[in-house]
Design a protein around this motif. Structure first.
Motif, PDB file in Angstrom:
ATOM      1  N   GLN A   1       0.843  -1.208   0.000  1.00  0.00           N
ATOM      2  CA  GLN A   1       0.000   0.000   0.000  1.00  0.00           C
ATOM      3  C   GLN A   1       0.877   1.256   0.000  1.00  0.00           C
TER       4      GLN A   1
ATOM      5  N   GLU B   1       1.433   4.250  -2.800  1.00  0.00           N
ATOM      6  CA  GLU B   1       1.153   5.669  -2.489  1.00  0.00           C
ATOM      7  C   GLU B   1       2.384   6.542  -2.735  1.00  0.00           C
TER       8      GLU B   1
ATOM      9  N   ASN C   1      -4.766   8.709  -4.593  1.00  0.00           N
ATOM     10  CA  ASN C   1      -5.882   9.573  -4.164  1.00  0.00           C
ATOM     11  C   ASN C   1      -7.147   9.286  -4.971  1.00  0.00           C
TER      12      ASN C   1
ATOM     13  N   LYS D   1      -8.707   6.191  -3.733  1.00  0.00           N
ATOM     14  CA  LYS D   1      -9.406   6.404  -2.450  1.00  0.00           C
ATOM     15  C   LYS D   1     -10.761   7.056  -2.694  1.00  0.00           C
TER      16      LYS D   1
END
Ligand code: SAM
Length: 229
Positions: free
Chosen positions: A187, A191, A199, A202
């Motif tokens: 993860q 990122e 983003n 998400k």
């Protein structure tokens, strides 16, 4: 600009040394230069995630002292000290509050090889009484000068470096990503490599796409998001 293989390898080599079981919790530390210096030290040490309880309505700012380290250490906000302590205790952290009282232990006498969180207090007032009561232990850094205390960012650095000194001596410093769970590693790597795509995922509530060994995304994403990386 595409993610270059060399950049991807650099991100991996830094992540390989990150630790999920060493952290700090700062209570109402507000000054941008202190916050920035603390984040820079966390990055240098290999702290994956730091924690903070801020004064209500205060917006957090960093300055050039941080040197961009806030991008590489995530700072989790908690509404209050009780919530922060509860979260960390549930994750198995032992909490070491910093306190200049005569009842505190010399920081060099504790063992920081297990999950450890150092808890530091506000520039002016130090750690609140309610926070101190929730700690597993209270520690202090011995002082020999006219001034009673250290700057909070300096105290943070001393404590974190003592923790990694102990872990290093015991041969327990991560080198190949052992400091993080596999999920957390993947993860974070995603990122760090593709913040805009992360983003977007998400926002959409979807999983991050997989990466190949060169760090390329192996999934056909919509053109609108592809142009961003
Ligand atoms: N008057 C405050 C007090 O009595 O705690 C001083 C606060 S100090 C400037 C800010 C923070 O730095 C403290 O809450 C603590 O977290 C850390 N700190 C400063 N000096 C320290 C020391 N000698 N030992 C441990 N922590 C220290």
């Amino acid at each position: 600009m595409p993610l270059l293989p060399r950049r991807f390898q650099k991100l991996k080599s830094i992540l390989n040394g990150r630790m999920d079981d060493l952290t700090i919790l700062i209570e109402e530390v507000e000054k941008p230069h202190n916050l920035s210096a603390i984040m820079r030290t966390c990055d240098a040490i290999g702290v994956l995630e730091a924690h903070a309880v801020a004064k209500e309505s205060k917006t957090r700012t960093f300055n050039s002292t941080a040197q961009g380290s806030q991008k590489w250490v995530s700072l989790k906000d908690h509404k209050n000290i009780n919530g922060a302590v509860e979260t960390l205790k549930k994750r198995g952290f032992k909490l070491y509050g910093t306190n200049l009282s005569v009842h505190s232990i010399d920081y060099r006498l504790c063992d920081y090889r297990g999950p450890t969180a150092f808890v530091l207090g506000a520039e002016k007032w130090g750690l609140s009484d309610s926070a101190t009561q929730l700690m597993d232990a209270s520690i202090f850094i011995p002082m020999r000068g006219m001034v009673q205390s250290l700057n909070v960012s300096v105290a943070t650095a001393i404590l974190l470096f003592e923790a990694i000194r102990q872990r290093d001596l015991a041969g327990e410093m991560p080198k190949e990503g052992e400091g993080l769970s596999k999920d957390k590693y993947e993860q974070t790597l995603f990122e760090w490599s593709y913040p805009e795509v992360a983003n977007w995922c998400k926002e959409k509530g979807r999983q991050y796409p997989n990466l190949n060994s060169k760090g390329e995304i192996i999934e056909d994403l919509p053109r609108s998001i592809k142009v961003k990386y």
